[in-house]
Design a protein around this motif. Structure first.
Motif, PDB file in Angstrom:
ATOM      1  N   THR A 270       0.895  -1.085  -0.063  1.00 57.28           N
ATOM      2  CA  THR A 270       0.111  -0.160   0.068  1.00 57.28           C
ATOM      3  C   THR A 270       0.857   1.260  -0.082  1.00 57.28           C
ATOM      4  OG1 THR A 270      -0.154   0.119   2.372  1.00 57.28           O
ATOM      5  CG2 THR A 270      -1.906  -1.062   1.218  1.00 57.28           C
ATOM      6  N   ALA A 271       2.210   1.152   0.039  1.00 51.82           N
ATOM      7  CA  ALA A 271       3.333   2.416  -0.122  1.00 51.82           C
ATOM      8  C   ALA A 271       2.758   3.151  -1.276  1.00 51.82           C
ATOM      9  CB  ALA A 271       4.492   2.005  -0.103  1.00 51.82           C
TER      10      ALA A 271
ATOM     11  N   ILE B 162       2.663   5.240   4.038  1.00 49.28           N
ATOM     12  CA  ILE B 162       2.018   4.032   4.182  1.00 49.28           C
ATOM     13  C   ILE B 162       0.533   4.516   4.565  1.00 49.28           C
ATOM     14  CG2 ILE B 162       1.452   1.657   5.029  1.00 49.28           C
ATOM     15  CD1 ILE B 162       4.081   2.019   3.572  1.00 49.28           C
ATOM     16  N   PRO B 163      -0.214   4.664   3.715  1.00 54.86           N
ATOM     17  CA  PRO B 163      -1.690   5.309   4.293  1.00 54.86           C
ATOM     18  C   PRO B 163      -2.364   4.490   5.612  1.00 54.86           C
ATOM     19  CG  PRO B 163      -1.989   4.968   1.778  1.00 54.86           C
ATOM     20  CD  PRO B 163      -0.324   4.298   2.531  1.00 54.86           C
ATOM     21  N   GLY B 164      -2.574   5.195   6.676  1.00 58.34           N
ATOM     22  CA  GLY B 164      -3.066   4.410   7.762  1.00 58.34           C
ATOM     23  C   GLY B 164      -2.229   3.959   8.847  1.00 58.34           C
TER      24      GLY B 164
ATOM     25  N   GLY C 234      -2.686  13.397   3.251  1.00 56.96           N
ATOM     26  CA  GLY C 234      -2.193  12.194   2.841  1.00 56.96           C
ATOM     27  C   GLY C 234      -0.980  11.729   2.960  1.00 56.96           C
ATOM     28  N   TRP C 235      -0.153  12.685   3.142  1.00 57.78           N
ATOM     29  CA  TRP C 235       1.328  12.209   2.909  1.00 57.78           C
ATOM     30  C   TRP C 235       1.859  12.400   4.418  1.00 57.78           C
ATOM     31  CZ3 TRP C 235       3.172  10.541  -1.415  1.00 57.78           C
ATOM     32  CH2 TRP C 235       2.423  10.857  -2.687  1.00 57.78           C
ATOM     33  N   ASP C 236       2.332  11.262   4.823  1.00 61.11           N
ATOM     34  CA  ASP C 236       2.874  11.414   6.249  1.00 61.11           C
ATOM     35  C   ASP C 236       4.273  10.137   6.388  1.00 61.11           C
ATOM     36  OD1 ASP C 236       3.080  12.048   9.009  1.00 61.11           O
ATOM     37  OD2 ASP C 236       1.639  10.400   9.496  1.00 61.11           O
ATOM     38  N   HIS C 237       5.317  10.743   5.905  1.00 58.17           N
ATOM     39  CA  HIS C 237       6.537   9.867   5.656  1.00 58.17           C
ATOM     40  C   HIS C 237       7.199   9.441   6.889  1.00 58.17           C
ATOM     41  CE1 HIS C 237       5.860  12.293   1.925  1.00 58.17           C
ATOM     42  NE2 HIS C 237       6.439  11.084   1.372  1.00 58.17           N
ATOM     43  N   ARG C 238       7.613   7.926   6.758  1.00 57.68           N
ATOM     44  CA  ARG C 238       8.786   7.849   7.674  1.00 57.68           C
ATOM     45  C   ARG C 238       9.921   7.083   6.945  1.00 57.68           C
ATOM     46  NH1 ARG C 238       5.442  10.134   9.947  1.00 57.68           N
ATOM     47  NH2 ARG C 238       4.500  10.056  12.215  1.00 57.68           N
ATOM     48  N   ILE C 239      10.963   6.684   7.714  1.00 62.17           N
ATOM     49  CA  ILE C 239      12.066   6.067   7.110  1.00 62.17           C
ATOM     50  C   ILE C 239      11.793   4.647   7.333  1.00 62.17           C
ATOM     51  CG2 ILE C 239      14.610   6.136   6.829  1.00 62.17           C
ATOM     52  CD1 ILE C 239      13.386   8.856   6.074  1.00 62.17           C
ATOM     53  N   TYR C 240      12.018   3.846   6.188  1.00 60.44           N
ATOM     54  CA  TYR C 240      11.807   2.463   5.925  1.00 60.44           C
ATOM     55  C   TYR C 240      13.274   1.746   5.891  1.00 60.44           C
ATOM     56  CZ  TYR C 240       6.788   2.962   6.978  1.00 60.44           C
ATOM     57  OH  TYR C 240       5.763   3.162   7.367  1.00 60.44           O
TER      58      TYR C 240
END
Length: 201
Positions: free
Chosen positions: A3-4, A29-31, A43-49
């Motif tokens: 879902t990314a 990743i939504p939600g 709708g944009w809420d990034h984290r580092i993967y």
């Protein structure tokens, strides 16, 4: 994650302790995280993967690499004699951010301790940092994308910073980039080929 919404600014670093490469990037990743006012855009809420590999054939399962409780992109890491240093972009729009901060850790996998305040110029939106060490100085280059120019700051300890952008010349239109070390012979050939006098001091 199927879902990314995106995979931005991938970077790679060698993990000497575990003899593997760590590949890391920013995704939304939504939600995945509760919506807050500290999102860059709706709708944009990034984290580092990140994922790891030893051979670029087999990869570990993707997992959260850095979760600072705010919208974060464009992270880059360097290993110093004392610890690991991560330069990252706070992608928050409200309250106004769009700046670079420093996080430090004794392990490449954290926990990371982030400096409360950014080090880049106040009121200047920046992104795409790259970092290098030259003698006792660490230089952080970044894209001042709303000003359509590059900037650079330097530090010895990641606490006190100097702006040295006036010493930087780059080809017009340069955007996100990474510094690559090459032999002087190759540099001379490139400069002659492009008949360029653009030299990074």
């Amino acid at each position: 994650f199927t879902t990314a919404k995106n995979s931005w600014a991938p970077e790679i670093i060698w993990d000497d302790n575990n003899q593997q490469y760590v590949i890391y990037w920013a995704s939304t990743i939504p939600g995945k995280f509760p919506e807050t006012e500290k999102q860059a855009d709706k709708g944009w809420d990034h984290r580092i993967y990140a994922t790891t590999t030893q051979n670029f054939k087999d990869y570990s399962q993707t997992a959260i690499f850095y979760q600072p409780d705010f919208n974060v992109i464009d992270s880059t890491i360097i290993k110093t004699e004392e610890d690991y240093v991560m330069i990252l972009k706070d992608e928050t729009r409200y309250p106004a951010a769009k700046n670079l901060k420093v996080a430090r850790s004794q392990s490449i996998f954290g926990p990371w301790k982030i400096a409360e305040k950014p080090f880049t110029p106040v009121g200047t939106w920046v992104e795409g940092p790259t970092i290098l060490q030259h003698h006792e100085w660490f230089y952080v280059y970044y894209d001042e994308y709303t000003n359509h120019q590059y900037g650079v700051m330097r530090t010895r300890d990641f606490n006190e910073w100097q702006t040295v952008s006036n010493q930087l010349t780059l080809p017009k239109g340069t955007r996100h980039g990474t510094v690559v070390k090459v032999p002087l012979l190759i540099l001379d050939k490139l400069l002659k080929h492009f008949e360029s006098d653009h030299v990074i001091h």
